[in-house]
Design a protein around this motif. Structure first.
Motif, mmCIF file in Angstrom:
data_model
loop_
_atom_site.group_PDB
_atom_site.id
_atom_site.type_symbol
_atom_site.label_atom_id
_atom_site.label_comp_id
_atom_site.label_asym_id
_atom_site.label_seq_id
_atom_site.Cartn_x
_atom_site.Cartn_y
_atom_site.Cartn_z
ATOM 1 N N PHE A 145 0.833 -1.204 0.000
ATOM 2 C CA PHE A 145 0.000 0.000 0.000
ATOM 3 C C PHE A 145 0.861 1.245 0.000
ATOM 4 N N GLU A 146 0.251 2.305 -0.464
ATOM 5 C CA GLU A 146 0.879 3.617 -0.340
ATOM 6 C C GLU A 146 -0.152 4.564 0.245
ATOM 7 N N LEU A 147 0.340 5.570 0.966
ATOM 8 C CA LEU A 147 -0.541 6.600 1.512
ATOM 9 C C LEU A 147 -0.205 7.917 0.820
ATOM 10 N N PHE A 148 -1.251 8.612 0.373
ATOM 11 C CA PHE A 148 -1.076 9.910 -0.273
ATOM 12 C C PHE A 148 -1.812 10.975 0.526
ATOM 13 N N TYR A 149 -1.231 12.167 0.582
ATOM 14 C CA TYR A 149 -1.983 13.329 1.048
ATOM 15 C C TYR A 149 -2.188 14.184 -0.183
ATOM 16 N N GLY A 150 -3.423 14.334 -0.628
ATOM 17 C CA GLY A 150 -3.644 14.917 -1.943
ATOM 18 C C GLY A 150 -2.931 14.033 -2.953
ATOM 19 N N GLN A 151 -2.015 14.640 -3.716
ATOM 20 C CA GLN A 151 -1.278 13.849 -4.715
ATOM 21 C C GLN A 151 0.096 13.423 -4.235
ATOM 22 N N ILE A 152 0.479 13.855 -3.025
ATOM 23 C CA ILE A 152 1.848 13.583 -2.569
ATOM 24 C C ILE A 152 1.922 12.252 -1.839
ATOM 25 N N GLU A 153 2.834 11.410 -2.269
ATOM 26 C CA GLU A 153 3.022 10.126 -1.621
ATOM 27 C C GLU A 153 3.729 10.332 -0.290
ATOM 28 N N LEU A 154 3.165 9.767 0.770
ATOM 29 C CA LEU A 154 3.771 9.907 2.091
ATOM 30 C C LEU A 154 4.392 8.611 2.579
ATOM 31 N N ALA A 155 3.772 7.486 2.252
ATOM 32 C CA ALA A 155 4.198 6.233 2.877
ATOM 33 C C ALA A 155 4.053 5.073 1.912
ATOM 34 N N ASN A 156 4.879 4.056 2.146
ATOM 35 C CA ASN A 156 4.809 2.831 1.366
ATOM 36 C C ASN A 156 4.936 1.670 2.343
ATOM 37 N N GLY A 157 4.004 0.725 2.255
ATOM 38 C CA GLY A 157 4.036 -0.388 3.200
ATOM 39 C C GLY A 157 3.784 -1.723 2.525
ATOM 40 N N PHE A 158 4.226 -2.771 3.217
ATOM 41 C CA PHE A 158 4.077 -4.128 2.678
ATOM 42 C C PHE A 158 3.580 -5.083 3.756
ATOM 43 N N HIS A 159 2.784 -6.075 3.339
ATOM 44 C CA HIS A 159 2.733 -7.303 4.110
ATOM 45 C C HIS A 159 3.983 -8.036 3.650
ATOM 46 N N GLU A 160 4.963 -8.158 4.527
ATOM 47 C CA GLU A 160 6.323 -8.442 4.086
ATOM 48 C C GLU A 160 6.497 -9.850 3.538
ATOM 49 N N LEU A 161 7.236 -9.915 2.440
ATOM 50 C CA LEU A 161 7.642 -11.194 1.874
ATOM 51 C C LEU A 161 8.600 -11.867 2.847
ATOM 52 N N THR A 162 8.366 -13.158 3.158
ATOM 53 C CA THR A 162 9.246 -13.872 4.094
ATOM 54 C C THR A 162 10.015 -14.993 3.399
ATOM 55 N N ASP A 163 9.723 -15.202 2.111
ATOM 56 C CA ASP A 163 10.321 -16.306 1.353
ATOM 57 C C ASP A 163 11.681 -15.870 0.785
ATOM 58 N N ALA A 164 12.754 -16.459 1.329
ATOM 59 C CA ALA A 164 14.113 -16.049 0.946
ATOM 60 C C ALA A 164 14.394 -16.298 -0.531
ATOM 61 N N ASP A 165 13.957 -17.443 -1.050
ATOM 62 C CA ASP A 165 14.237 -17.770 -2.457
ATOM 63 C C ASP A 165 13.534 -16.797 -3.395
ATOM 64 N N GLU A 166 12.275 -16.519 -3.056
ATOM 65 C CA GLU A 166 11.500 -15.583 -3.880
ATOM 66 C C GLU A 166 12.147 -14.192 -3.822
ATOM 67 N N ARG A 177 25.284 -5.453 -6.011
ATOM 68 C CA ARG A 177 25.566 -6.704 -5.318
ATOM 69 C C ARG A 177 24.410 -6.993 -4.365
ATOM 70 N N ILE A 178 23.895 -8.214 -4.419
ATOM 71 C CA ILE A 178 22.740 -8.560 -3.571
ATOM 72 C C ILE A 178 23.211 -8.730 -2.121
ATOM 73 N N ASP A 179 22.422 -8.164 -1.197
ATOM 74 C CA ASP A 179 22.760 -8.174 0.226
ATOM 75 C C ASP A 179 22.570 -9.585 0.797
ATOM 76 N N ASP A 180 23.675 -10.330 0.881
ATOM 77 C CA ASP A 180 23.607 -11.722 1.335
ATOM 78 C C ASP A 180 23.138 -11.837 2.778
ATOM 79 N N ASN A 181 23.491 -10.856 3.609
ATOM 80 C CA ASN A 181 23.068 -10.908 5.013
ATOM 81 C C ASN A 181 21.555 -10.853 5.126
ATOM 82 N N PHE A 182 20.952 -10.050 4.258
ATOM 83 C CA PHE A 182 19.500 -9.923 4.282
ATOM 84 C C PHE A 182 18.849 -11.239 3.842
ATOM 85 N N ILE A 183 19.368 -11.820 2.757
ATOM 86 C CA ILE A 183 18.815 -13.095 2.273
ATOM 87 C C ILE A 183 18.992 -14.180 3.346
ATOM 88 N N ALA A 184 20.170 -14.191 3.999
ATOM 89 C CA ALA A 184 20.426 -15.186 5.046
ATOM 90 C C ALA A 184 19.451 -15.037 6.208
#
Lengths: 187, 334
Positions: free
Chosen positions: B245-266, B287-294
């Motif tokens: 989702f994103e939140l807008f005030y008028g036309q200005i984007e304020l926020a971006n949110g996720f139901h977070e992906l938990t699947d490392a392979d994906e 370079r892909i952040d290996d610590n994050f994937i781990a």
């Protein structure tokens, strides 16, 4: 061919749009949250003076226009070309009627103009904002006529006709604003 | 202070805005304190740059190694979540190259928080609660409760563009733009890989201008191809959508949110895909952040997370049209 990427866009950058050299006058980045960015620009066509609006997908590139501006002094016209000189180098440039355009209405000699060159050739001549020219012919104003704002036509030494107040006489030197072609004052 | 506001060394922000920034930060901390969300700090300087094809990391250097300023604290916060599994928030600076304008400063303040156990709707409700709690900072004439609306990305496109964004081609987007007299950007082709760029363009030209300009609008269930770090799931019409989702005030984007992906392979597959897109648009691969994937392999708790641009929130609250006037010193004066 030199090009500019959208992230180099800024006011005054000279680019080619619709085969004409243009100068960017406004550059706004449109970016919806996390997505693709776009650049919305306004640019002045240096040949026609018209303002065009254009949008680019960011990271697109656009052809650079090789445009220079310099101050030159008007020398004379041979009927076909108008000749100008760069005061520091004495180098002379000949501009045709298209490049000189309306500037011809205000030039009698020795005025310092701005010459815009595209790929080394004169593109536009911009006269000084103010010029001083002598009235060659005008009808005498009626004595005692002090009506505010009343004007009459006067022909200047360059052959250009301007509207002047009734008290102006032949031989007077007038200050004219070349941007709108209007009388400003007696010089 | 007003005497020196136009001097180069001085701030362009008013006394009122500077004070409201302080009160906003204080209000946010008390909001999370009351909800048992713990403040954390993660590095601003990283060995990794972002793979996001629409973002570019600013580069720095430590000794002989090139390193990067973070574009968001998301990866590091998720690494904390994987081991700690507690609700956390952070207020930090983020940096993005080539972002400068009335709504952009290359260095800006983000509030990011993650809620284990929350789905997207629960997190959207909490975002609205936070904004409502901060709204008394608004000028007296605009007080009262702010209005929040919520609509799916699909609904918004059906209402304001006349297309279903999940079942459309680049060519159909082009035709919709033509039919509505929308300017066609140079370089945007009807090739199929341009579909997301077309949707982004139509969003800015037809959807956002249709939003009520003094209302907060949540847009949710983005096209699956714009999933970023969100889970992908079927909506009620059996169309695959991103739980983003994103939140807008008028036309200005304020926020971006996720139901977070938990699947490392994906997640790894998406990063590689993003690098392909980067390459295609002439950018360096990251370079892909290996610590994050781990960390994802170890196990991220089911959670939702959101980042809010606090400078823009302050712009909304104080009705300030230019980001320069809510910052102590913008990029030009930094």
């Amino acid at each position: 061919m030199a090009t500019y990427s959208t992230n180099q866009f800024k006011n005054g950058l000279k680019i080619i749009l619709d085969n004409d050299p243009c100068s960017i006058t406004e550059n706004n980045v449109v970016k919806p949250g996390k997505g693709q960015a776009f650049n919305k620009i306004k640019a002045k066509n240096l040949r026609t003076g018209r303002v065009v609006e254009r949008t680019f997908k960011s990271t697109e590139s656009v052809e650079a226009a090789d445009v220079d501006e310099m101050n030159v002094e008007y020398l004379y016209s041979d009927g076909e070309y108008w000749h100008f000189m760069e005061p520091s180098t004495f180098e002379q440039h000949a501009a045709d009627a298209v490049a000189v355009g309306d500037a011809v209405k205000w030039l009698k000699g020795q005025e310092v103009c701005v010459m815009t060159l595209w790929d080394g050739s004169p593109l536009v001549i911009t006269p000084p904002n103010f010029v001083e020219l002598t009235v060659a012919q005008t009808d005498p104003g009626l004595k005692g006529d002090t009506a505010q704002g009343a004007t009459k036509p006067a022909t200047l030494e360059t052959g250009t006709e301007v509207k002047v107040p009734l008290f102006i006489n032949e031989g007077d030197i007038l200050k004219i604003d070349t941007r709108n072609g209007e009388y400003v004052s007696r010089a | 202070m007003s005497d020196c506001q136009n001097k180069g060394w001085s701030t362009k922000a008013s006394d009122d805005v500077l004070l409201k920034r302080a009160l906003m930060l204080k209000g946010i901390r008390s909001f999370f304190d009351a909800n048992d969300v713990i403040e954390v700090e993660t590095p601003l300087l990283s060995h990794y740059q972002t793979t996001d094809p629409h973002l570019d990391s600013l580069q720095s250097r430590f000794r002989d190694e090139v390193c990067f300023l973070n574009t968001s604290p998301e990866y590091a916060m998720k690494r904390l979540l994987a081991s700690w599994k507690r609700p956390i928030y952070q207020i930090c600076k983020a940096f993005r190259d080539d972002e400068l304008g009335p709504n952009h400063n290359p260095e800006f303040t983000l509030l990011e928080w993650h809620r284990p156990g929350f789905d997207m709707q629960q997190l959207m409700a909490e975002v609205a609660d936070l904004v409502k709690m901060l709204w008394p900072l608004a000028n007296a004439s605009d007080n009262g409760t702010p209005v929040f609306k919520s609509m799916s990305y699909q609904q918004a496109f059906e209402d304001f563009v006349g297309i279903n964004p999940h079942q459309v081609t680049s060519l159909q987007c082009y035709q919709a733009a033509k039919a509505k007299n929308v300017d066609i950007p140079c370089g945007l082709t009807t090739d199929s890989y341009e579909l997301n760029a077309w949707l982004d363009w139509l969003l800015t030209q037809l959807v956002l201008p249709a939003f009520d300009q003094s209302t907060f609008t949540f847009l949710y269930d983005y096209p699956a191809a714009q999933c970023s770090l969100a889970k992908v799931a079927m909506n009620e019409q059996q169309i695959l959508v991103a739980r983003r989702f994103e939140l807008f005030y008028g036309q200005i984007e304020l926020a971006n949110g996720f139901h977070e992906l938990t699947d490392a392979d994906e997640q790894h597959r998406r990063f590689k895909l993003e690098n392909t897109v980067r390459k295609h648009s002439g950018k360096r691969c990251a370079r892909i952040d290996d610590n994050f994937i781990a960390a994802l392999q170890f196990g991220l708790p089911e959670c939702s997370g959101v980042a809010i641009g606090l400078d823009r929130l302050l712009m909304a609250v104080t009705q300030t049209p230019n980001i320069e006037h809510v910052l102590s010193f913008s990029w030009k004066r930094s």
